[in-house]
Write an enzyme that holds these catalytic residues in place. Structure first.
Site, PDB file in Angstrom:
ATOM      1  CD  GLU A 159     -10.752   4.041  -2.207  1.00 32.99           C
ATOM      2  OE1 GLU A 159     -10.917   5.208  -2.580  1.00 32.99           O
ATOM      3  OE2 GLU A 159     -10.099   3.741  -1.190  1.00 32.99           O
TER       4      GLU A 159
ATOM      5  CD  GLU B 123      -6.733   5.230   5.741  1.00 35.76           C
ATOM      6  OE1 GLU B 123      -7.836   5.323   5.173  1.00 35.76           O
ATOM      7  OE2 GLU B 123      -5.660   5.168   5.117  1.00 35.76           O
TER       8      GLU B 123
END
Length: 1026
Positions: free
Chosen positions: A295, A465
């Site tokens: 990412e 997360e």
């Protein structure tokens, strides 16, 4: 990881494949690429008169004949009539001569043809005149006139690349990937192959996808279901990290094709893509592992792919490795087979439909512990020597998994969830589906050396997360402009989950402090809307900032409190259910919410004002009897009239909350009023003694009261501060100092308000007061005004000295009390108050004499280490212990203490050593620079280091990365002179054209300007008043 009124529109989903000539910055001109046909070394002045324009490959139907290619090229310059006009002259068409020698009048047809030819000729001359001249050399074409650019994207082989936009066309979509990788942790090479099944949406000759730094050795294409693979040409366009597969025949709508690519690459030296990591094992031997960080834009550097979040696919991953290593990926292993001696191959189950940036794999020597819950195996992996520090993370992950499944009413869809602590990574953590990757400091917890702050950090990051497994993984933003749908939601859920699951951590106090800091950033002209149009890699990486994370979370918190817990929760569940395994835009969330509110409230109309506008509102409150007049405008830290013009049309829909002297804190909910006009009047049912808006800081706005109402609130705090909750008291401190910075409230009034702190016991208000006073202290100290800065410290001592004196050097008390103790003792020792420094030095001496074996209270460990690092012997001993420690929590405290020395040579060495990454990992560089910047000698050193190592920094961490953003801001934020302003401006203007336009560069410059203004306004007053 972040303004749009009407001038910012969302990017269209459907791209026209052959739109070659744009005004956007994502195109390439001929002058910036090697020419297709370079001439001999002698430079030739070139003006593109009737030259062949290279358009082959621009259309869906390529021309096969040279004549056709030339004809279509000529048409682009309006040249198609050149031959025709020439033919007219040859055939004598025009004026005809009579027998007597006179000329006859031309026919109407002839006149029309002549006029057309003349117009075209003039047009051609004008085009030739306006087109830039090029000088062709062997090195390429060098543009000599920048007044007008003719745009061509060229592939590396000189052929025209059939796509000019940064975003991929939508005529081809991937369905399935079959990915094979063989990384070699000895040679640091990787060979791979990928088979991508694609579906054709629109007829095309080309497949455009991403590839970066990969050496593609073979490429074939075949229709699904047919075994014959046909070789295809691969064109590369590195500027956009794109390759084009030129099909041998038309690709037909509705058909599936299989694209097969073989390639090789090096394991990355940076923190992006598939990168290598070195570490020391239990015998201090150097070892290697490889891990991924894709990412936002790095999957393309590990395998060719459609590397945009909306292109979701399934992935079948196979990894070949040395037998002493283990591998992890998103899914559980399906098979493991021996290939040759010492080499085995792992094949993982096919993933669910997901975006490329969520693909992940780790190769190395790891150990784990596991626990099953609700048919999901949760495992925490770490280096073997750190396995004793993972138990807390496992227990925490299991609790959060159970909480999220219940809250979202959607089961976690995978059979396993791995959390992996790796030794070196730029990101704090990464939410790859089924394989969460963490820094060791954000996953490992040591009962002996981890403080209350450390425990809270580990818990928060795990919660964040894991929330992504739903927000981001199950439902993904369509494009990076709506990154807040991932990160804002995960941040919001992180604090909600902590509040529900670990209430003793008091996590809402942390969010409050982050909100205050984020609002300082958001009050700048250089700010941007939560949802912003982005295209380039730098723009995308810049979205990973506090506005996306904290402002996004704050807006969701405000909406939750306005809608009510049950309605908000139902809206979230509806959103996830409606868009599972899909991609969304912000409006999809609001539409899902509106389905629940069922017309009682237009959530979309309300929330679009918050995500599309830059900044946030200032609400001015004036009370007269039972009537309260409220008015909104944009809050800006800059006071120039030009700043107000651009945002004059902003009209937020603000859910105002307020409480009065007649409210009962225990049982009463605050009153809510939706302000969707410039101003309004609120009628109270009875007269009240005081009113306080933005209850518990649940709204993202600042409140300015009339002078008499400010005084009433100041008197209330002095008389009975418990009439307001701790978050409201912190909120008042933040608001009044923010307004004092604008001159709307006298600075003396702000100091009057915090005089009540002698009675304060709560962490949130004390922390906010210390933050505001430290801003003032830092500006004065960095200007060398030590005596005046000392008077600010004396003011703190007057307010908090008694509380500091009563702190004990232990780990006793609640987590909130432990955190406050750490803050107060650190402040006292930094400023040599009382016996703090002496006590800390005694602690360090005892610890040093025990060779680091003596137990030190974790919450005051950093203060003790900092005191010890003031001497040469203490600093060197601490550095030695840093290299030997296996506790990441302890090492973090040691590193910060090392960076607080006054020895300039040691500070320079620390920064250089971290950049090189041998003695100190490069991931720690921001931590080091941020710490060094806080000291008087250090803040100039930090900025000099950033300037001198700019190219290395931006190569290692990327120009737009969160890391570089913070390094620039932290190393410049305390400058307050015109000389420093000019220096910073000049430095960034000397870099790449677009560097000075980056948000964080603009923020750094604007912050210095505001510091200068603040000093001009307040310096004389402070000297007189303090």
């Amino acid at each position: 990881m972040e303004p749009f009124p009407s001038d910012r529109i969302q990017l269209p989903r459907n791209m026209i494949e052959n739109s070659m000539f744009e005004e956007e910055p994502d195109v390439v001109d001929l002058a910036k690429e090697p020419c297709l046909h370079p001439l001999e070394p002698d430079e030739v002045e070139y003006e593109p008169r009737s030259s062949r324009l290279l358009v082959r490959g621009l259309g869906e139907h390529e021309m096969d004949e040279e004549e056709e290619d030339y004809e279509s090229s000529a048409k682009l310059l309006g040249m198609s009539f050149m031959n025709r006009s020439s033919g007219l002259r040859n055939n004598g068409a025009g004026y005809r001569q009579n027998p007597d020698g006179s000329c006859s009048v031309p026919s109407t047809r002839t006149m029309v043809v002549c006029v057309v030819v003349l117009v075209i000729a003039v047009s051609v001359i004008m085009v030739i005149y306006l087109l830039p001249k090029c000088t062709f050399t062997k090195e390429g074409c060098h543009k000599r006139n920048h007044s007008m650019e003719f745009i061509y994207p060229l592939a590396t082989n000189g052929k025209v690349f059939p796509w000019a936009k940064i975003r991929l066309p939508s005529n081809i979509v991937p369905l399935r990937y079959s990915l094979f990788l063989q990384p070699n942790l000895t040679t640091m090479k990787c060979v791979g192959s990928v088979r991508i099944t694609v579906n054709v949406i629109q007829v095309t000759w080309n497949i455009i996808l991403h590839s970066s730094g990969l050496n593609i050795t073979k490429a074939t294409l075949n229709l699904e279901g047919r075994s014959q693979e046909k070789p295809v040409e691969v064109l590369e366009y590195p500027k956009h990290n794109q390759i084009a597969i030129v099909a041998p025949e038309t690709l037909l709508v509705g058909q599936n094709y299989i694209l097969s690519l073989d390639y090789s690459s090096n394991l990355s030296d940076t923190y992006y893509g598939f990168y290598k990591i070195s570490y020391k094992d239990e015998q201090s031997e150097k070892r290697w592992l490889a891990a991924t960080q894709f990412e936002p834009l790095a999957a393309r550097s590990a395998f060719p792919c459609f590397d945009e979040p909306a292109f979701k696919s399934t992935f079948l991953i196979t990894i070949r490795r040395d037998e002493q290593h283990s591998t992890l990926s998103n899914m559980p292993k399906n098979t493991t087979v021996s290939v040759t001696d010492g080499i085995v191959q792992d094949e993982f189950y096919t993933t669910l439909k997901m975006s490329t940036y969520l693909v992940a794999f780790v190769v190395g020597e790891l150990k784990n512990i596991s626990q099953e819950t609700n048919r999901t195996l949760v495992s925490v992996y770490a280096m073997p020597q750190n396995l004793g520090q993972v138990e807390y993370a496992l227990d925490t992950a299991v609790k959060f998994l159970e909480f999220y499944q219940k809250y979202f009413y959607i089961d976690y869809p995978l059979k396993k969830l791995d959390l992996v602590a790796i030794p070196d990574t730029e990101a704090g953590a990464m939410e790859n589906w089924g394989l969460l990757i963490f820094r060791e400091t954000t996953l490992l917890y040591d009962n002996k050396t981890s403080s209350a702050v450390d425990k809270k950090l580990v818990t928060r990051v795990i919660a964040h997360e894991m929330a992504h497994q739903w927000f981001g993984n199950l439902v993904t933003m369509e494009w990076w402009n709506d990154l807040w749908l991932n990160e804002g939601f995960a941040t919001f859920m992180e604090y909600l989950a902590l509040k529900e699951t670990f209430p003793d951590l008091h996590s809402d106090e942390d969010l409050l402090n982050l909100q205050f800091k984020t609002m300082r950033k958001d009050a700048l002209n250089s700010s941007h809307p939560v949802s912003s149009a982005v295209q380039s890699s730098e723009q995308i990486e810049e979205m990973f900032d506090a506005l996306t994370y904290i402002k996004g979370a704050s807006l969701l918190l405000m909406l939750k409190n306005y809608l009510g817990e049950d309605v908000f929760k139902a809206g979230i569940q509806n959103y996830l259910l409606n868009h599972s395994y899909g991609s969304t835009q912000s409006d999809d969330l609001w539409d899902s919410m509106n389905e629940i509110t069922n017309g009682t409230l237009d959530v979309k109309a309300m929330m679009r004002t918050w995500i599309l506008y830059t900044g946030f509102p200032l609400v001015t409150v004036k009370r007269k009897g039972k009537t309260i007049h409220v008015e909104q405008e944009r809050f800006l830290r800059s006071t120039g009239s030009e700043n107000q013009t651009s945002s004059a049309s902003y009209l937020w829909h603000i859910p105002l909350t307020y409480m009065t002297s007649n409210h009962n804190l225990t049982f009463h909910f605050p009153t809510v009023y939706l302000l969707n006009q410039k101003s309004a009047k609120i009628e109270l049912s009875e007269e009240v003694k005081w009113v306080k808006f933005n209850v518990d800081m649940n709204g993202y706005y600042i409140v300015h009261y009339a002078e008499e109402d400010w005084q009433i609130l100041i008197d209330l705090l002095q008389r009975d501060h418990t009439a307001l909750r701790p978050k409201d008291r912190a909120n008042l401190i933040n608001d009044i100092f923010s307004l004092a910075g604008l001159g709307k409230v006298p600075l003396t009034k702000a100091f009057d308000l915090i005089d009540y702190l002698t009675k304060e016991d709560s962490t949130a208000p004390i922390s906010q007061a210390l933050f505001q006073l430290n801003l003032i202290y830092s500006l004065l100290e960095k200007r060398g005004m030590q005596e005046l800065a000392g008077r600010v410290v004396n003011r703190v001592v007057k307010l908090l000295g008694n509380k500091i004196d009563h702190q004990t050097w232990t780990d006793n008390g609640t987590l909130s009390e432990q955190e406050l103790r750490s803050t107060l003792l650190s402040f006292a020792c930094d400023h040599n108050l009382g016996t703090c420094s002496t006590t800390a030095t005694d602690w360090f001496k005892k610890w040093k004499d025990s060779n680091g074996t003596m137990s030190v209270p974790a919450d005051i460990m950093k203060t003790i280490f900092t005191a010890g690092a003031k001497t040469r012997e203490g600093w060197e001993f601490l550095l030695t212990m840093y290299t030997l420690s296996v506790s990441e929590a302890e090492k973090s405290k040691m590193l910060e203490a090392l960076a607080r020395t006054d020895d300039v040579r040691k500070l320079i060495w620390l920064m250089q050593a971290s950049l090189e990454g041998d003695h100190i990992r490069a991931q720690e560089l921001f931590h080091i620079i941020a710490t060094i910047s806080q000291s008087f000698p250090g803040h100039l050193l930090a900025w000099d280091f950033v300037k001198e190592n700019w190219e290395k920094l931006t190569q290692k961490f990327h120009l737009g990365s969160f890391f570089v953003q913070n390094i620039v801001i932290m190393s410049t934020c305390q400058f307050s002179t015109e000389a420093h302003l000019l220096e910073v401006k000049t430095f960034f203007e000397s870099k790449l054209e677009d560097t000075s336009q980056l948000h964080y560069v603009e923020e750094a410059i604007e912050t210095i300007q505001l510091n200068i203004q603040w000093m001009e306004k307040n310096l004389a007053k402070l000297q007189q008043w303090l």
